[in-house]
Design a protein around this motif. Structure first.
Motif, PDB file in Angstrom:
ATOM      1  N   ILE A 105      55.281  39.577  79.155  1.00 50.31           N
ATOM      2  CA  ILE A 105      55.991  40.755  79.670  1.00 50.31           C
ATOM      3  C   ILE A 105      56.978  41.275  78.623  1.00 50.31           C
ATOM      4  O   ILE A 105      57.159  42.489  78.465  1.00 50.31           O
ATOM      5  CB  ILE A 105      56.713  40.422  80.997  1.00 50.31           C
ATOM      6  N   ALA A 106      57.604  40.361  77.886  1.00 51.80           N
ATOM      7  CA  ALA A 106      58.535  40.776  76.833  1.00 51.80           C
ATOM      8  C   ALA A 106      57.792  41.578  75.760  1.00 51.80           C
ATOM      9  O   ALA A 106      58.253  42.653  75.340  1.00 51.80           O
ATOM     10  CB  ALA A 106      59.211  39.550  76.218  1.00 51.80           C
ATOM     11  N   LEU A 107      56.639  41.092  75.318  1.00 50.33           N
ATOM     12  CA  LEU A 107      55.891  41.798  74.272  1.00 50.33           C
ATOM     13  C   LEU A 107      55.402  43.153  74.754  1.00 50.33           C
ATOM     14  O   LEU A 107      55.284  44.094  73.952  1.00 50.33           O
ATOM     15  CB  LEU A 107      54.718  40.934  73.804  1.00 50.33           C
ATOM     16  N   GLU A 108      55.155  43.283  76.061  1.00 49.75           N
ATOM     17  CA  GLU A 108      54.725  44.584  76.589  1.00 49.75           C
ATOM     18  C   GLU A 108      55.799  45.663  76.436  1.00 49.75           C
ATOM     19  O   GLU A 108      55.492  46.850  76.536  1.00 49.75           O
ATOM     20  CB  GLU A 108      54.292  44.447  78.053  1.00 49.75           C
ATOM     21  N   LYS A 109      57.039  45.260  76.169  1.00 45.61           N
ATOM     22  CA  LYS A 109      58.089  46.249  75.897  1.00 45.61           C
ATOM     23  C   LYS A 109      57.847  46.969  74.580  1.00 45.61           C
ATOM     24  O   LYS A 109      58.443  48.016  74.325  1.00 45.61           O
ATOM     25  CB  LYS A 109      59.468  45.575  75.850  1.00 45.61           C
ATOM     26  N   LEU A 110      56.978  46.411  73.733  1.00 45.20           N
ATOM     27  CA  LEU A 110      56.762  46.971  72.394  1.00 45.20           C
ATOM     28  C   LEU A 110      55.362  47.524  72.183  1.00 45.20           C
ATOM     29  O   LEU A 110      55.117  48.211  71.191  1.00 45.20           O
ATOM     30  CB  LEU A 110      57.028  45.888  71.331  1.00 45.20           C
ATOM     31  N   VAL A 111      54.421  47.229  73.088  1.00 43.34           N
ATOM     32  CA  VAL A 111      53.030  47.670  72.916  1.00 43.34           C
ATOM     33  C   VAL A 111      52.492  48.264  74.220  1.00 43.34           C
ATOM     34  O   VAL A 111      52.837  47.792  75.306  1.00 43.34           O
ATOM     35  CB  VAL A 111      52.116  46.498  72.472  1.00 43.34           C
ATOM     36  N   PRO A 112      51.622  49.296  74.144  1.00 44.09           N
ATOM     37  CA  PRO A 112      51.031  49.881  75.354  1.00 44.09           C
ATOM     38  C   PRO A 112      49.774  49.145  75.794  1.00 44.09           C
ATOM     39  O   PRO A 112      48.791  49.747  76.213  1.00 44.09           O
ATOM     40  CB  PRO A 112      50.710  51.312  74.910  1.00 44.09           C
ATOM     41  N   VAL A 113      49.817  47.827  75.701  1.00 50.54           N
ATOM     42  CA  VAL A 113      48.633  46.973  75.870  1.00 50.54           C
ATOM     43  C   VAL A 113      48.911  45.937  76.956  1.00 50.54           C
ATOM     44  O   VAL A 113      50.053  45.490  77.124  1.00 50.54           O
ATOM     45  CB  VAL A 113      48.308  46.286  74.521  1.00 50.54           C
ATOM     46  N   ASP A 114      47.875  45.564  77.707  1.00 46.74           N
ATOM     47  CA  ASP A 114      47.997  44.567  78.772  1.00 46.74           C
ATOM     48  C   ASP A 114      48.020  43.169  78.166  1.00 46.74           C
ATOM     49  O   ASP A 114      46.979  42.576  77.896  1.00 46.74           O
ATOM     50  CB  ASP A 114      46.812  44.722  79.742  1.00 46.74           C
ATOM     51  N   ILE A 115      49.227  42.638  77.954  1.00 48.36           N
ATOM     52  CA  ILE A 115      49.383  41.282  77.421  1.00 48.36           C
ATOM     53  C   ILE A 115      49.466  40.288  78.579  1.00 48.36           C
ATOM     54  O   ILE A 115      48.933  39.184  78.502  1.00 48.36           O
ATOM     55  CB  ILE A 115      50.637  41.171  76.531  1.00 48.36           C
ATOM     56  N   ALA A 116      50.096  40.693  79.675  1.00 46.96           N
ATOM     57  CA  ALA A 116      50.235  39.802  80.835  1.00 46.96           C
ATOM     58  C   ALA A 116      48.878  39.427  81.415  1.00 46.96           C
ATOM     59  O   ALA A 116      48.705  38.340  81.973  1.00 46.96           O
ATOM     60  CB  ALA A 116      51.109  40.449  81.900  1.00 46.96           C
ATOM     61  N   GLY A 117      47.903  40.308  81.278  1.00 48.09           N
ATOM     62  CA  GLY A 117      46.564  40.045  81.808  1.00 48.09           C
ATOM     63  C   GLY A 117      45.645  39.349  80.821  1.00 48.09           C
ATOM     64  O   GLY A 117      44.471  39.111  81.134  1.00 48.09           O
ATOM     65  N   LEU A 118      46.163  39.021  79.649  1.00 47.25           N
ATOM     66  CA  LEU A 118      45.361  38.351  78.632  1.00 47.25           C
ATOM     67  C   LEU A 118      45.190  36.877  79.006  1.00 47.25           C
ATOM     68  O   LEU A 118      46.161  36.128  79.088  1.00 47.25           O
ATOM     69  CB  LEU A 118      46.037  38.481  77.262  1.00 47.25           C
ATOM     70  N   LYS A 119      43.977  36.467  79.245  1.00 44.18           N
ATOM     71  CA  LYS A 119      43.713  35.092  79.701  1.00 44.18           C
ATOM     72  C   LYS A 119      43.914  34.081  78.574  1.00 44.18           C
ATOM     73  O   LYS A 119      43.850  34.421  77.394  1.00 44.18           O
ATOM     74  CB  LYS A 119      42.282  34.988  80.248  1.00 44.18           C
TER      75      LYS A 119
END
Length: 358
Positions: free
Chosen positions: A53-67
């Motif tokens: 969730i922290a990295l999502e502050k910097l990228v428009p990409v779904d990191i939380a959903g990355l398995k």
């Protein structure tokens, strides 16, 4: 050898750029990409979701959903929607592995430390980790004697493997359009691993020249050429890298730098787009060639960002930005080359058929 992002890098080995390119498409090529930066994001809480969730502050990409054991392409944006760098993010279970471009790695590290340090330990591994890319249809056959488990991996899978007595982190990915692997290895073992891979009859060392022509045929961007701080993901045709969860109406829409501008472009369109270009004839069209609406050269409509000869397609290939009204596949425009206006066709990318193991 040439200077590249502060390193001395090989343009070619004795085989030469053309043969290196074709060898990678037909068998397996080994690239030393250790100049790229490896960063671990370790959640202070111990919960990887916090780092995602922290990295999502910097990228428009779904990191939380990355398995777990999976990797995803991403890009840092800035407040005006421009791209600070493109990168790869892997879910390693207890931390995120972020791989950034060489020329941007110090700035990227500072960027992550400035925005993520409240939730993550931002740990750089620029000196102690090397990175080797093994690419081509024979890549699995070359690597599997050293790590049999790679045969089970699919495109964008990531796993650890003991090789030559050390733990390596391997992703089934690469930037050539071919099946292949990227291997993060302790720096002191990098040469031993390279020699072990090159001992295979199908594996040859590949330099920067073929690396560029391979990624260009695959329609893949080079940061600093095709994307930079003046290009947005929408202009750069990288919308596919923005998953539904981060787009308007998604579960975690926005929240990244420049979101308002990027979302407005998604809704209203953009004035220019990145496109593939197929020059007629045999003459390559290289950056920063200007692009025009017709052969008179009166109406400038864009410019070339990458270009050269594509050995696999046996013709010149290029990419660039054109005004959106001219961005239709099959449309003929004109490139200025040494005072002449040469016809160029807007083309779909990639120029070759990718061979990723799905």
């Amino acid at each position: 050898m040439v200077p590249f992002a502060g390193y001395d890098m090989p343009v070619q080995y004795p085989m030469g750029v053309l043969k290196e390119h074709l060898h990678t498409r037909e068998k397996a090529g080994l690239f030393d990409v250790s100049h790229m930066g490896q960063v671990y994001l370790k959640p202070i809480s111990g919960n990887l979701a916090d780092a995602a969730i922290a990295l999502e502050k910097l990228v428009p990409v779904d990191i939380a959903g990355l398995k777990a054991a999976r990797q995803r392409y991403a890009f840092f944006t800035k407040e005006d929607g421009g791209i600070l760098d493109d990168l790869m993010v892997a879910n390693r279970g207890d931390h995120l592995l972020v791989i950034v471009n060489a020329a941007c790695k110090e700035a990227d590290l500072a960027h992550m430390k400035a925005y993520l340090s409240d939730l993550c330990i931002v740990e750089e591994h620029f000196e102690d980790k090397a990175l080797l890319a093994l690419q081509g249809p024979k890549a699995e056959a070359v690597l599997s004697p050293l790590c049999p488990a790679v045969a089970e991996m699919k495109f964008m899978d990531v796993r650890a493997c003991e090789i030559l007595g050390v733990t390596c982190v391997i992703s089934r990915s690469g930037y050539t359009g071919e099946d292949g692997f990227e291997i993060s290895v302790p720096a002191e073992k990098a040469e031993d691993l390279a020699r072990a891979l090159l001992a295979h009859e199908d594996c040859e060392p590949i330099g920067l020249g073929a690396r560029d022509s391979l990624r260009l045929e695959a329609g893949l961007c080079l940061y600093g050429n095709d994307i930079d701080t003046t290009t947005t993901p929408v202009e750069a045709a990288l919308v596919w890298g923005m998953q539904k969860a981060r787009r308007p109406g998604g579960a975690r829409e926005g929240g990244f730098p420049g979101a308002e501008i990027v979302f407005r472009q998604l809704a209203e369109g953009v004035a220019r787009k990145r496109v593939g270009l197929k020059p007629e004839g045999r003459a390559p069209v290289r950056p920063p060639a200007k692009l025009f609406a017709d052969e008179t050269g009166r109406t400038e409509i864009g410019h070339v960002t990458s270009g050269g000869f594509g050995p696999s397609v046996e013709s010149p290939v290029a990419m660039g930005y054109v005004e959106t009204q001219y961005a239709e596949t099959g449309k003929t425009i004109f490139a200025e080359v040494r005072g002449k206006y040469l016809p160029v066709t807007i083309a779909d990318t990639p120029f070759i058929q990718p061979t990723y193991k799905r």
